[in-house]
Design an enzyme around this catalytic site. Structure first.
Site, PDB file in Angstrom:
ATOM      1  N   THR A 110       0.805  -1.223   0.000  1.00  0.00           N
ATOM      2  CA  THR A 110       0.000   0.000   0.000  1.00  0.00           C
ATOM      3  C   THR A 110       0.836   1.270   0.000  1.00  0.00           C
ATOM      4  OG1 THR A 110      -0.110   0.082   2.427  1.00  0.00           O
ATOM      5  CG2 THR A 110      -1.828  -1.181   1.278  1.00  0.00           C
TER       6      THR A 110
ATOM      7  N   CYS B  37       2.201   2.503   9.504  1.00  0.00           N
ATOM      8  CA  CYS B  37       1.224   2.535  10.601  1.00  0.00           C
ATOM      9  C   CYS B  37       1.916   2.372  11.948  1.00  0.00           C
ATOM     10  CB  CYS B  37       0.212   1.392  10.453  1.00  0.00           C
ATOM     11  SG  CYS B  37      -0.772   1.418   8.952  1.00  0.00           S
TER      12      CYS B  37
ATOM     13  N   CYS C  31      -2.595   0.024  15.149  1.00  0.00           N
ATOM     14  CA  CYS C  31      -3.553   0.281  14.070  1.00  0.00           C
ATOM     15  C   CYS C  31      -4.541  -0.885  13.925  1.00  0.00           C
ATOM     16  CB  CYS C  31      -2.824   0.497  12.746  1.00  0.00           C
ATOM     17  SG  CYS C  31      -3.889   1.133  11.434  1.00  0.00           S
TER      18      CYS C  31
ATOM     19  N   ARG D 148      -6.900  -3.955   8.531  1.00  0.00           N
ATOM     20  CA  ARG D 148      -6.693  -5.372   8.268  1.00  0.00           C
ATOM     21  C   ARG D 148      -5.204  -5.709   8.335  1.00  0.00           C
ATOM     22  NH1 ARG D 148      -8.581  -8.560   2.742  1.00  0.00           N
ATOM     23  NH2 ARG D 148      -7.802 -10.640   3.344  1.00  0.00           N
TER      24      ARG D 148
ATOM     25  N   ARG E  87       4.064   6.708   3.315  1.00  0.00           N
ATOM     26  CA  ARG E  87       3.320   7.860   3.795  1.00  0.00           C
ATOM     27  C   ARG E  87       2.457   7.433   4.986  1.00  0.00           C
ATOM     28  NH1 ARG E  87       0.942   6.003  -0.876  1.00  0.00           N
ATOM     29  NH2 ARG E  87      -1.329   5.716  -0.859  1.00  0.00           N
TER      30      ARG E  87
ATOM     31  N   CYS F 270      -0.393   6.585   7.748  1.00  0.00           N
ATOM     32  CA  CYS F 270      -1.762   6.069   7.720  1.00  0.00           C
ATOM     33  C   CYS F 270      -2.731   7.147   8.190  1.00  0.00           C
ATOM     34  CB  CYS F 270      -1.848   4.842   8.631  1.00  0.00           C
ATOM     35  SG  CYS F 270      -3.509   4.163   8.831  1.00  0.00           S
TER      36      CYS F 270
ATOM     37  N   CYS G  12      -4.686   5.300  11.814  1.00  0.00           N
ATOM     38  CA  CYS G  12      -4.011   5.248  13.119  1.00  0.00           C
ATOM     39  C   CYS G  12      -3.180   6.504  13.383  1.00  0.00           C
ATOM     40  CB  CYS G  12      -3.137   4.001  13.233  1.00  0.00           C
ATOM     41  SG  CYS G  12      -1.662   4.003  12.186  1.00  0.00           S
TER      42      CYS G  12
ATOM     43  N   ASP H 104      15.736  13.817  51.250  1.00  0.00           N
ATOM     44  CA  ASP H 104      14.332  14.182  51.405  1.00  0.00           C
ATOM     45  C   ASP H 104      13.729  13.454  52.608  1.00  0.00           C
ATOM     46  OD1 ASP H 104      11.836  15.383  49.924  1.00  0.00           O
ATOM     47  OD2 ASP H 104      11.282  13.348  50.489  1.00  0.00           O
TER      48      ASP H 104
END
Length: 512
Positions: free
Chosen positions: A41, A45, A49, A52, A74, A76, A79, A454
């Site tokens: 694709t 992601c 995410c 699928r 690039r 998503c 997500c 302390d």
């Protein structure tokens, strides 16, 4: 930094099988530490995410978003990698390259052009060496890293706000709208306008300002953080109202100071906090977001911390170390908290605000002033400060602190050198180890800070000897700051504000 690489080795990278398992199980522990590029694709992601599940042979795994983008992927749109939590400063201190990334992130908030030679000088190395180690650590050049950060911020503002595209470009650090549009389309294969049209329902411009969601890695003890912030009120500057925490703020901007107010509301269901920033702070929105993440310790890796502290009795894995919104302000409050109770320290700070703070109009009840600037504190007479109930030794310390900040001798911000900053603090009058360790813990975000003197820490450890406390705490390195929070929360009554002081340079539960 005192936290050495040997004491705090880097987390080994996941092999492809383990990384794919994290993707299969939507493991939130790796959110922000792992990104997956899908070759079929061209999209990358987060491991959380819910699209699928891609085939493993189509996945490429990256530790940083900038590496995924450099490889041609690039982000998503579902997500949204720009929403992933960042890395805590413990990771940034492991190498010079990580320290460089922290410094670059701070610089890109206030300057369009970042001169790498000047960055190299700040880090004490040559520009060539800086470029080489940055590429080796991050997998991309400093310029590629900066460009990815700016583009992801712009993508977030386009999706989550209704700010005009011109203002989005300017806020993200692009001086030229034409260059922003061209670079956005080149990298993400769509224009800023078309991205906004794809998700019109996401535009949320609140009447009083901009709203954004900042996420964390679960678990997160929201009540403990609210108790800490609410238990140390700074009248005029901070307020709890309508289930949210509010404050005023002044920040440097590219075109001058940015002033306004912000609100923080925890949303456990969405595993994050809703930030509302007034219009006056929008030009400095990257700074606001970074400072909120530091204040609430949103970038902590709780699984790593809990593993290191599992031997502590009744350890609460969701505890975070409260940071600060302004390093100078918090250091002033730490100094005012020496040798007094929490309530007394808050009272002194409120008097300082009422006398020296500039007025700030807000719609929130109780928010009326900005915290005094270093200039105001340095230029105020000793007599005037004495009338507020501040003793002379504290006045000397406060004015020396203000002068050091104004002269550029002291950097009170996350990412600053812990060794150099603490050495500069110790050179000031009236500042000892307890003060330095609280500054390291809350201001510098050093995860191994440990105020051994302390009173509450000593009480929780069942000893009166700081050396004994140091020895007991060695087992919790490099996460001793988180152990301190566990010790504080493990104490029974009396309430922190009722505990007496018992050391010449400390106040029992850190009034700031």
């Amino acid at each position: 930094m005192p936290a050495s690489d040997a004491a705090n080795p880097p987390t080994p990278p996941l092999d492809d099988g383990a990384a794919y398992l994290a993707l299969q199980t939507h493991d939130s522990r790796f959110d922000g530490r792992l990104f997956v590029g899908v070759t079929s694709t061209g999209i990358y992601c987060r491991p959380v995410c819910r699209v699928r599940l891609p085939r493993q042979q189509n996945c490429r795994f990256f530790p940083e978003a900038a590496q995924a983008e450099a490889a041609g992927f690039r982000p998503c749109l579902r997500c949204r990698p720009e929403l992933a939590p960042g890395l805590a400063l413990v990771d940034s201190s492991r190498s010079l390259a990580r320290s460089a990334a922290v410094l670059l992130e701070r610089l890109l908030e206030t300057s369009e052009d970042i001169a790498l030679p000047a960055v190299a000088v700040r880090l004490g190395v040559t520009e060539r060496h800086l470029r080489r180690i940055f590429q080796a650590e991050h997998g991309v050049s400093p310029i590629q890293w900066i460009t990815t950060r700016r583009l992801l911020l712009a993508k977030r503002l386009l999706t989550d706000t209704a700010l005009p595209i011109t203002q989005v470009a300017e806020t993200a650090g692009f001086g030229s709208l034409r260059r922003f549009n061209a670079l956005f389309q080149e990298r993400y294969r769509l224009t800023p306008t078309s991205l906004r049209k794809q998700q019109p329902g996401q535009e949320t411009l609140a009447p009083e300002g901009v709203r954004l969601h900042l996420g964390w890695r679960p678990p997160y003890d929201t009540q403990a953080m609210l108790d800490f912030l609410g238990g140390r009120p700074l009248l005029g500057v901070e307020a709890l109202h309508d289930g949210a925490w509010w404050r005023t703020l002044s920040l440097p901007g590219r075109q001058g100071p940015c002033q306004g107010w912000l609100g923080l509301r925890f949303d456990a269901r969405r595993e994050g906090v809703e930030l509302t920033a007034s219009p006056g702070l929008v030009p400095a929105l990257p700074q606001v977001m970074r400072r909120v993440r530091h204040l609430l310790d949103l970038d902590a890796q709780p699984q790593d911390i809990h593993e290191a502290l599992r031997g502590m009795p009744r350890a609460r894995p969701g505890l975070r170390v409260p940071g600060c919104m302004d390093g100078f302000e918090t250091t002033v409050r730490i100094i005012l908290g020496q040798q007094v109770t929490v309530a007394a320290g808050c009272t002194l700070a409120a008097r300082l605000v009422a006398r020296l703070g500039d007025p700030c109009a807000t719609p929130v009840p109780g928010l009326t002033h900005l915290f005094p600037t270093p200039q105001a504190l340095r230029n105020t007479s000793v007599d005037t400060l004495g009338q507020l109930g501040i003793i002379r030794s504290r006045i000397d310390a406060l004015q020396a602190l203000a002068a050091a900040v104004l002269d550029g001798k002291l950097d009170l911000s996350p990412g600053a050198s812990v060794d150099d900053t603490l050495a500069a603090l110790r050179a000031l009058p009236g500042i000892g180890d307890w003060t330095c360790q609280l500054v390291a813990l809350r201001v510098l975000a050093w995860p191994d800070a440990f105020p051994a003197s302390d009173a509450a820490v000593l009480r929780a450890l069942g000893t009166r000897m700081p050396r004994r406390a140091q020895a007991l705490a060695d087992a919790w390195r490099p996460w001793r700051a988180y152990a301190v929070l566990q010790l504080w929360h493990g104490l029974a009554s009396p309430a922190p504000s009722e505990l007496p002081s018992g050391h010449p340079d400390h106040e029992p539960l850190a009034a700031p």
